[in-house]
Structures are given as C-alpha cells and as structure tokens.
Design an enzyme around this catalytic site. Sequence first.
Site, PDB file in Angstrom:
ATOM      1  N   ARG A 147     -17.270  34.294 -17.516  1.00 50.08           N
ATOM      2  CA  ARG A 147     -18.641  33.916 -17.170  1.00 50.08           C
ATOM      3  C   ARG A 147     -19.071  32.767 -18.070  1.00 50.08           C
ATOM      4  O   ARG A 147     -18.931  32.847 -19.295  1.00 50.08           O
ATOM      5  CB  ARG A 147     -19.596  35.100 -17.364  1.00 50.08           C
ATOM      6  CG  ARG A 147     -20.977  34.875 -16.782  1.00 50.08           C
ATOM      7  CD  ARG A 147     -21.957  35.972 -17.174  1.00 50.08           C
ATOM      8  NE  ARG A 147     -22.519  35.735 -18.501  1.00 50.08           N
ATOM      9  CZ  ARG A 147     -23.562  36.427 -18.996  1.00 50.08           C
ATOM     10  NH1 ARG A 147     -24.125  37.391 -18.285  1.00 50.08           N
ATOM     11  NH2 ARG A 147     -24.018  36.163 -20.202  1.00 50.08           N
ATOM     12  N   TYR A 159     -31.236  32.009 -21.746  1.00 47.90           N
ATOM     13  CA  TYR A 159     -30.613  33.314 -21.529  1.00 47.90           C
ATOM     14  C   TYR A 159     -29.096  33.211 -21.726  1.00 47.90           C
ATOM     15  O   TYR A 159     -28.449  32.290 -21.241  1.00 47.90           O
ATOM     16  CB  TYR A 159     -30.884  33.837 -20.111  1.00 47.90           C
ATOM     17  CG  TYR A 159     -29.941  34.953 -19.762  1.00 47.90           C
ATOM     18  CD1 TYR A 159     -30.112  36.224 -20.301  1.00 47.90           C
ATOM     19  CD2 TYR A 159     -28.805  34.714 -18.976  1.00 47.90           C
ATOM     20  CE1 TYR A 159     -29.203  37.230 -20.051  1.00 47.90           C
ATOM     21  CE2 TYR A 159     -27.897  35.728 -18.713  1.00 47.90           C
ATOM     22  CZ  TYR A 159     -28.100  36.978 -19.260  1.00 47.90           C
ATOM     23  OH  TYR A 159     -27.183  37.971 -19.027  1.00 47.90           O
ATOM     24  N   ASP A 212     -24.392  33.667 -14.372  1.00 51.90           N
ATOM     25  CA  ASP A 212     -25.551  34.550 -14.242  1.00 51.90           C
ATOM     26  C   ASP A 212     -26.831  33.725 -14.292  1.00 51.90           C
ATOM     27  O   ASP A 212     -27.162  33.146 -15.327  1.00 51.90           O
ATOM     28  CB  ASP A 212     -25.538  35.578 -15.375  1.00 51.90           C
ATOM     29  CG  ASP A 212     -26.638  36.620 -15.239  1.00 51.90           C
ATOM     30  OD1 ASP A 212     -27.406  36.557 -14.259  1.00 51.90           O
ATOM     31  OD2 ASP A 212     -26.719  37.497 -16.120  1.00 51.90           O
ATOM     32  N   HIS A 214     -29.741  35.107 -13.789  1.00 52.59           N
ATOM     33  CA  HIS A 214     -30.666  36.089 -14.361  1.00 52.59           C
ATOM     34  C   HIS A 214     -32.028  36.070 -13.684  1.00 52.59           C
ATOM     35  O   HIS A 214     -33.075  36.156 -14.337  1.00 52.59           O
ATOM     36  CB  HIS A 214     -30.793  35.941 -15.874  1.00 52.59           C
ATOM     37  CG  HIS A 214     -30.799  37.260 -16.586  1.00 52.59           C
ATOM     38  ND1 HIS A 214     -31.942  37.833 -17.074  1.00 52.59           N
ATOM     39  CD2 HIS A 214     -29.792  38.127 -16.863  1.00 52.59           C
ATOM     40  CE1 HIS A 214     -31.649  38.999 -17.637  1.00 52.59           C
ATOM     41  NE2 HIS A 214     -30.341  39.198 -17.521  1.00 52.59           N
ATOM     42  N   GLU A 238     -24.361  35.441  -9.973  1.00 58.99           N
ATOM     43  CA  GLU A 238     -25.053  36.700 -10.248  1.00 58.99           C
ATOM     44  C   GLU A 238     -26.563  36.524 -10.333  1.00 58.99           C
ATOM     45  O   GLU A 238     -27.041  35.562 -10.943  1.00 58.99           O
ATOM     46  CB  GLU A 238     -24.520  37.284 -11.563  1.00 58.99           C
ATOM     47  CG  GLU A 238     -25.187  38.567 -11.989  1.00 58.99           C
ATOM     48  CD  GLU A 238     -24.773  39.011 -13.379  1.00 58.99           C
ATOM     49  OE1 GLU A 238     -25.430  39.926 -13.909  1.00 58.99           O
ATOM     50  OE2 GLU A 238     -23.811  38.448 -13.936  1.00 58.99           O
ATOM     51  N   GLU A 264     -27.922  45.009 -11.313  1.00 60.46           N
ATOM     52  CA  GLU A 264     -27.893  45.668 -12.609  1.00 60.46           C
ATOM     53  C   GLU A 264     -29.194  46.392 -12.942  1.00 60.46           C
ATOM     54  O   GLU A 264     -29.211  47.270 -13.816  1.00 60.46           O
ATOM     55  CB  GLU A 264     -27.538  44.680 -13.722  1.00 60.46           C
ATOM     56  CG  GLU A 264     -28.542  43.581 -13.964  1.00 60.46           C
ATOM     57  CD  GLU A 264     -28.039  42.563 -14.975  1.00 60.46           C
ATOM     58  OE1 GLU A 264     -28.764  42.326 -15.961  1.00 60.46           O
ATOM     59  OE2 GLU A 264     -26.945  42.018 -14.798  1.00 60.46           O
ATOM     60  N   ARG A 285     -23.763  45.437  -8.595  1.00 59.71           N
ATOM     61  CA  ARG A 285     -23.511  45.470 -10.038  1.00 59.71           C
ATOM     62  C   ARG A 285     -24.240  46.597 -10.763  1.00 59.71           C
ATOM     63  O   ARG A 285     -24.439  46.556 -11.979  1.00 59.71           O
ATOM     64  CB  ARG A 285     -23.912  44.125 -10.645  1.00 59.71           C
ATOM     65  CG  ARG A 285     -23.006  43.011 -10.177  1.00 59.71           C
ATOM     66  CD  ARG A 285     -23.082  41.743 -10.988  1.00 59.71           C
ATOM     67  NE  ARG A 285     -23.698  41.810 -12.268  1.00 59.71           N
ATOM     68  CZ  ARG A 285     -23.100  42.218 -13.390  1.00 59.71           C
ATOM     69  NH1 ARG A 285     -21.831  42.630 -13.355  1.00 59.71           N
ATOM     70  NH2 ARG A 285     -23.748  42.239 -14.529  1.00 59.71           N
ATOM     71  N   GLU A 341     -17.586  43.638 -15.988  1.00 55.45           N
ATOM     72  CA  GLU A 341     -18.113  42.834 -17.091  1.00 55.45           C
ATOM     73  C   GLU A 341     -17.677  43.439 -18.421  1.00 55.45           C
ATOM     74  O   GLU A 341     -17.677  44.660 -18.598  1.00 55.45           O
ATOM     75  CB  GLU A 341     -19.634  42.783 -17.011  1.00 55.45           C
ATOM     76  CG  GLU A 341     -20.278  41.905 -18.067  1.00 55.45           C
ATOM     77  CD  GLU A 341     -21.780  41.795 -17.890  1.00 55.45           C
ATOM     78  OE1 GLU A 341     -22.361  40.862 -18.466  1.00 55.45           O
ATOM     79  OE2 GLU A 341     -22.374  42.637 -17.172  1.00 55.45           O
ATOM     80  N   TRP A 405     -37.734  37.929 -16.126  1.00 56.79           N
ATOM     81  CA  TRP A 405     -36.726  38.029 -17.174  1.00 56.79           C
ATOM     82  C   TRP A 405     -35.385  38.458 -16.545  1.00 56.79           C
ATOM     83  O   TRP A 405     -34.353  37.876 -16.831  1.00 56.79           O
ATOM     84  CB  TRP A 405     -37.114  39.050 -18.250  1.00 56.79           C
ATOM     85  CG  TRP A 405     -35.927  39.387 -19.106  1.00 56.79           C
ATOM     86  CD1 TRP A 405     -35.279  40.594 -19.178  1.00 56.79           C
ATOM     87  CD2 TRP A 405     -35.204  38.521 -19.998  1.00 56.79           C
ATOM     88  NE1 TRP A 405     -34.227  40.520 -20.045  1.00 56.79           N
ATOM     89  CE2 TRP A 405     -34.152  39.263 -20.563  1.00 56.79           C
ATOM     90  CE3 TRP A 405     -35.344  37.184 -20.349  1.00 56.79           C
ATOM     91  CZ2 TRP A 405     -33.245  38.713 -21.471  1.00 56.79           C
ATOM     92  CZ3 TRP A 405     -34.438  36.649 -21.258  1.00 56.79           C
ATOM     93  CH2 TRP A 405     -33.405  37.395 -21.803  1.00 56.79           C
TER      94      TRP A 405
END
Length: 405
Positions: A147, A159, A212, A214, A238, A264, A285, A341, A405
């Site tokens: 990643r 991030y 990612d 995010h 992601e 996630e 995920r 991950e 976030w």
Amino acid sequence: MKISQIQVFVCSPGRNFVTVKVTTEDGTTGIGDATLNGREMAVVSCLEQHIAPCLIGKDAQNIEDIWQYLYKGVYWRKGPVNMAAIAGIDMALWDIKGKVAGLPVHQLLGGKSRTGVTLYAHASGECIDSTLSKAEHLINQGFRAVRLQTAIPGLTATYGVLGDKKDYFELQGNRPLPPEEPWCTQKYFSVVVELFRQARKRLGEEVHLLHDVHSRLTPIEAARLGKLLEPYHLYFLEDAAIAENQNSYQLIRHHTTVPLAIGETYNTLWECKDLIQHQWIDFIRTAATHAGGLTGLRKITEFANVFDVRIAPHGAPDLSPVCFATHLHINIWAPNFGIQEFVGLDNPQLNEVFTHDIRVENGMALPSDLPGLGISFNEDAAKKHPYKRSYLPVSRLEDGTMWHW
C-alpha cells in the site's frame, strides 16, 4: 462446558487493546479482541455491566446460540460498541472450542483453502521518493503487495504518514484530545496520480499496488480518481468515499474499472449488503473485532462469496494480535479470500503481552496449528502497560469545515 467467569483487560503496549478472557467450569480458557479505538472504555462497560452477567452458566460450546442471544436478544442491535463486545466473547468461545477439540480454528471451519495468507504491507513517506524507497525495501523482504501513501504538499499532516511521530499518542502531545488535521482534495489530486505513475515505472508491473483514500472524497471525486488511476492497475482502491448511502458506489463503479474496497467501519452484513449483492465493490474489509467476531465475519464472508466479492480484512495497529490470528484462520479457509492488511508483528511490548507462533514468509502469513486461535495473553505483562486515553485525529477542510476522518 458452562461459562464460569468473564474477565476484561485493558492495556496499552504501544496502542490500547481490550482483551476478553472467558473461563469454563473445567478451567478451559479462551481470549478475544474487543478493541474499539477511541471508545475502548465504552466496550469495557458494555461487557462488564451488561453482557458478562447474562452469560455466566451458559454452555460455551453453543457459539451460534450465544451470538444470536447477544445480537437478537437486545432491542438496540448493531453498532460498533455492541458488536465489538460480542466479538470479544465470540473469539474467546471459538478459542475454547478449538482447545476442547484439539484443533486449530481453521480446521473447525472446514480446513485450508490455500497454503498461506497473502499480505500487503504499508509504505509511506514524506515524499514520493521516500515512499517508493520503502516500497522497494518491503518488496525485497518478499512482499508481493504494498500500500502506497505519501505526504500531500501544502498540508501540515497527511493520513497514513506520521513523519517523525511514532504513533497517535505523540500526535496528541500533552493533551489527550483528538489532534486536528487539514484536508484539501485539490492538493491531494496534485500528488496521488504522480505517486502511482512513478511507482509503476520504478517498481514494475508484477507487484500489487494499493492505496487508501480514507473516505476523503465525494462519490464523483472518487470516480474521477479511479479513472485517473486505471493505467496503473491497482489491486484495489480503498475507502474512496463514505458509503453511508451504499448506492454512492454505484456511481463510482459506473465511471471506473479500478477494483474498489471498503468496509473497515462496518459492524454487520446489513451495512454492506447492497454493496455486495449489486457488485459495486470487489473487496469487503470488515474486521472480526468490529463485526461481531469470527461468527459475524464468517456470515459476511459467505454472503460475499455468492457475489464474487473477496474479503480483505482490516489489519490496523489498533486491532490486537488476537484479531489478526482470527483473521488468519478465516483467511486460510475462506474460498473468497483476497488479501490481508499487515502492519507487522515485531513490537517487543506487544509480543510480551500476546504470544503466538504466527510465521511470515515471502509476504505470506501462516496461521498457528495449535488448538484454538493459537495465541496467549500474559496478564502480568499487560499490567506493565496501563490504558492511556487516545483518539484518532479529526479532519477539517482548510476553511475549518468538519470532514470525514
């Protein structure tokens, strides 16, 4: 095998973890992970005040019935606090069942579908060059998937890039309150495509590359990013956008063929059902700790398999090694496993508290063949690392507007 005791431990060997220990009348014990980053003590209260008293005397072998009892037996279903509490109990019960059977948990699920669990590692840096240098180092260690995250020029924080800060405790300084970080989509777009252009040129086509976002983009911005990244053949993109409205990903999918991954922060199948059954995503995920344990994640996994969606469980450092071990048992069994991950297992403090025999070889993890989950919790070592209140950062746009976030 009646449950005689349920204990909850909170420790911080680098990060805060909530560990559940279930003991049966014959002395058999099992452990589970119930960590919820930034809301750890809410889960502790849920377990100690509301769940544990209801389970004393119940048969520890009846895992499915206990899971349904904790899920259906309350008016307030779902939610991260409730599902993390259920997860801690559920993992511990699977650990007990494996010990009683004398088998590792993956054998109770149906055995292995593969020889090892493919991992992806994290490469992040203050600039593109440093990110790719770290990626090269990981590839040389045997990882076949990496990643990539790099700092965004013009922003004071990014991030996935902690810079000279070792962890989020340091980011908070002397005030244990959420640090605030800025976000600018335009500045992000100025660097992310260049990161992957250089990555393919420097790292070649054989390594799997991931990224990612995010959840920082709107759906149409995510669609644009997907189109821009198509030439670089990502393994997946992601959290390109928040999917509280699940059909947001229909829009993204309509515009790009980049594989999409999300999940996630999901706690049950219901939060990702539409995404999966409409095939708007390619990877789900969700983590066992946040989805009601092994039982909850297995339900999501089997549903996803019907629609050719693969699992790629969340593996952040705020999930304890108990969760990672649980993921390995699911991953080695699941016919629709994709990738796991991985943030490393080389923290001495962590390994003093959680002991295991998990091996990582050539970018693949091999789950324990010990009975149960194959991981132990050292209560005395945990006492050396008391809980410290900690939060993830808060994200704001440059004009001060609260952002995802």
